[in-house]
Each structure stands twice: as structure tokens, then as C-alpha cells.
Design a protein around this motif. Structure first.
Motif, PDB file in Angstrom:
ATOM      1  N   PRO A  51     -45.649  17.662   0.623  1.00 40.34           N
ATOM      2  CA  PRO A  51     -46.200  18.361  -0.556  1.00 40.34           C
ATOM      3  C   PRO A  51     -47.665  18.772  -0.420  1.00 40.34           C
ATOM      4  CG  PRO A  51     -44.859  16.509  -1.249  1.00 40.34           C
ATOM      5  CD  PRO A  51     -44.963  16.425   0.259  1.00 40.34           C
ATOM      6  N   LYS A  52     -48.436  18.052   0.384  1.00 42.22           N
ATOM      7  CA  LYS A  52     -49.850  18.404   0.563  1.00 42.22           C
ATOM      8  C   LYS A  52     -50.070  19.315   1.769  1.00 42.22           C
ATOM      9  CE  LYS A  52     -51.605  14.331  -1.750  1.00 42.22           C
ATOM     10  NZ  LYS A  52     -52.428  13.143  -1.671  1.00 42.22           N
ATOM     11  N   ASP A  72     -48.676  12.548   9.774  1.00 41.61           N
ATOM     12  CA  ASP A  72     -48.010  11.919  10.908  1.00 41.61           C
ATOM     13  C   ASP A  72     -46.483  12.007  10.832  1.00 41.61           C
ATOM     14  OD1 ASP A  72     -48.664  10.915  13.395  1.00 41.61           O
ATOM     15  OD2 ASP A  72     -48.283   8.843  12.795  1.00 41.61           O
ATOM     16  N   TRP A  73     -45.967  12.951  10.045  1.00 42.14           N
ATOM     17  CA  TRP A  73     -44.525  13.172  10.037  1.00 42.14           C
ATOM     18  C   TRP A  73     -44.134  13.753  11.394  1.00 42.14           C
ATOM     19  CZ3 TRP A  73     -42.445  15.641   4.882  1.00 42.14           C
ATOM     20  CH2 TRP A  73     -42.662  14.754   3.824  1.00 42.14           C
ATOM     21  N   ASP A  79     -34.948  22.203  15.688  1.00 38.41           N
ATOM     22  CA  ASP A  79     -34.270  22.595  14.444  1.00 38.41           C
ATOM     23  C   ASP A  79     -35.160  22.516  13.205  1.00 38.41           C
ATOM     24  OD1 ASP A  79     -34.419  19.859  13.921  1.00 38.41           O
ATOM     25  OD2 ASP A  79     -32.273  19.518  14.224  1.00 38.41           O
ATOM     26  N   GLY A  80     -36.406  22.091  13.359  1.00 40.74           N
ATOM     27  CA  GLY A  80     -37.341  22.039  12.243  1.00 40.74           C
ATOM     28  C   GLY A  80     -37.188  20.852  11.316  1.00 40.74           C
ATOM     29  N   GLY A  88     -37.321  16.433   5.098  1.00 36.49           N
ATOM     30  CA  GLY A  88     -37.778  17.804   4.920  1.00 36.49           C
ATOM     31  C   GLY A  88     -37.409  18.640   6.124  1.00 36.49           C
ATOM     32  N   GLN A  89     -37.765  19.902   6.073  1.00 36.35           N
ATOM     33  CA  GLN A  89     -37.465  20.814   7.173  1.00 36.35           C
ATOM     34  C   GLN A  89     -38.396  22.015   7.096  1.00 36.35           C
ATOM     35  OE1 GLN A  89     -33.339  21.830   7.507  1.00 36.35           O
ATOM     36  NE2 GLN A  89     -33.630  22.857   9.463  1.00 36.35           N
ATOM     37  N   VAL A  90     -38.755  22.552   8.249  1.00 45.77           N
ATOM     38  CA  VAL A  90     -39.515  23.792   8.325  1.00 45.77           C
ATOM     39  C   VAL A  90     -38.642  24.844   9.003  1.00 45.77           C
ATOM     40  CG1 VAL A  90     -41.768  22.662   8.390  1.00 45.77           C
ATOM     41  CG2 VAL A  90     -40.606  23.206  10.534  1.00 45.77           C
ATOM     42  N   LYS A  91     -38.995  26.088   8.797  1.00 47.80           N
ATOM     43  CA  LYS A  91     -38.271  27.186   9.438  1.00 47.80           C
ATOM     44  C   LYS A  91     -38.560  27.186  10.934  1.00 47.80           C
ATOM     45  CE  LYS A  91     -38.742  30.150   5.420  1.00 47.80           C
ATOM     46  NZ  LYS A  91     -39.420  31.329   4.867  1.00 47.80           N
TER      47      LYS A  91
END
Length: 106
Positions: A51-52, A72-73, A79-80, A88-91
Motif C-alpha cells: 500500500p505504501k 523487503d517483499w 510472474d510478478g 500481491g502481484q505486479v504486472k
């Protein structure tokens, strides 16, 4: 992002430093592009799903993963997906290396 199959030449392969993220902006999309120690090139959205936020291009790279520089995630460059216990996931964006040229597919 929906892929239209458009190839955009973003740089020369030798201009990508190994294990360090490079930022490319195409339209309204900011991508982090990484040349890994095995020679593969990966591209992901340059914003942590936390979120930040956080710029993933500034993160540490280990194998096929990048560590969010703020939280530190651990995020897969394939695959993001954020690795457990975080979520969570990123494109991700397809990359093509042809000769000395690196293309981002959008």
C-alpha cells in the motif's frame, strides 16, 4: 496492461547492467527492466504492490526475484507474484532479445 503485441526497442542488451534495475517509461506505464545473472531479461511494473509503494527498480535482485527496497517483499520477476507470507502481484511485461536489441512487448 493488455498486450497488443507491439514491440518497442528499449535499449541495447549490453546497456543493461547485470542485477540492477533500469526504468523505462512508455506512455503512462513505468517499467523496471532487469538483466539477471543468467543473462535473461525481465520487465515488471515499477511499483511495489505494498500500500505504501516503492520503486522496484531500486530493489536488490536475487535469482529470478527482486526485493522491494522499502518493505523487503520478495517479488517474482517471472510472474510478478509476491512470495508468502506477503501477498500481491505486479504486472509483468514480455521481453524479446533479438541480436543486440531488447524489445518490450506491449
Amino acid at each position: 496492461m493488455i498486450s497488443t503485441g507491439t514491440r518497442i526497442n528499449i535499449c541495447k542488451y549490453d546497456h543493461l547492467p547485470s542485477m540492477i534495475g533500469q526504468v523505462f517509461v512508455i506512455g503512462h506505464n513505468e517499467m523496471a527492466v532487469f538483466r539477471l545473472s543468467n543473462g535473461n531479461v525481465r520487465a515488471i511494473e515499477n511499483k511495489s504492490p505494498h500500500p505504501k509503494g516503492g520503486r522496484l527498480a531500486d530493489g536488490l535482485v536475487s535469482g529470478e526475484y527482486v526485493y522491494c527496497p522499502i518493505h523487503d517483499w520478495i517479488i517474482s520477476l517471472i510472474d510478478g507474484k509476491v512470495q508468502a507470507p506477503d501477498r500481491g502481484q505486479v504486472k509483468t511485461y514480455p521481453i524479446e532479445v533479438s541480436g543486440e536489441d531488447v524489445y518490450l512487448i506491449i
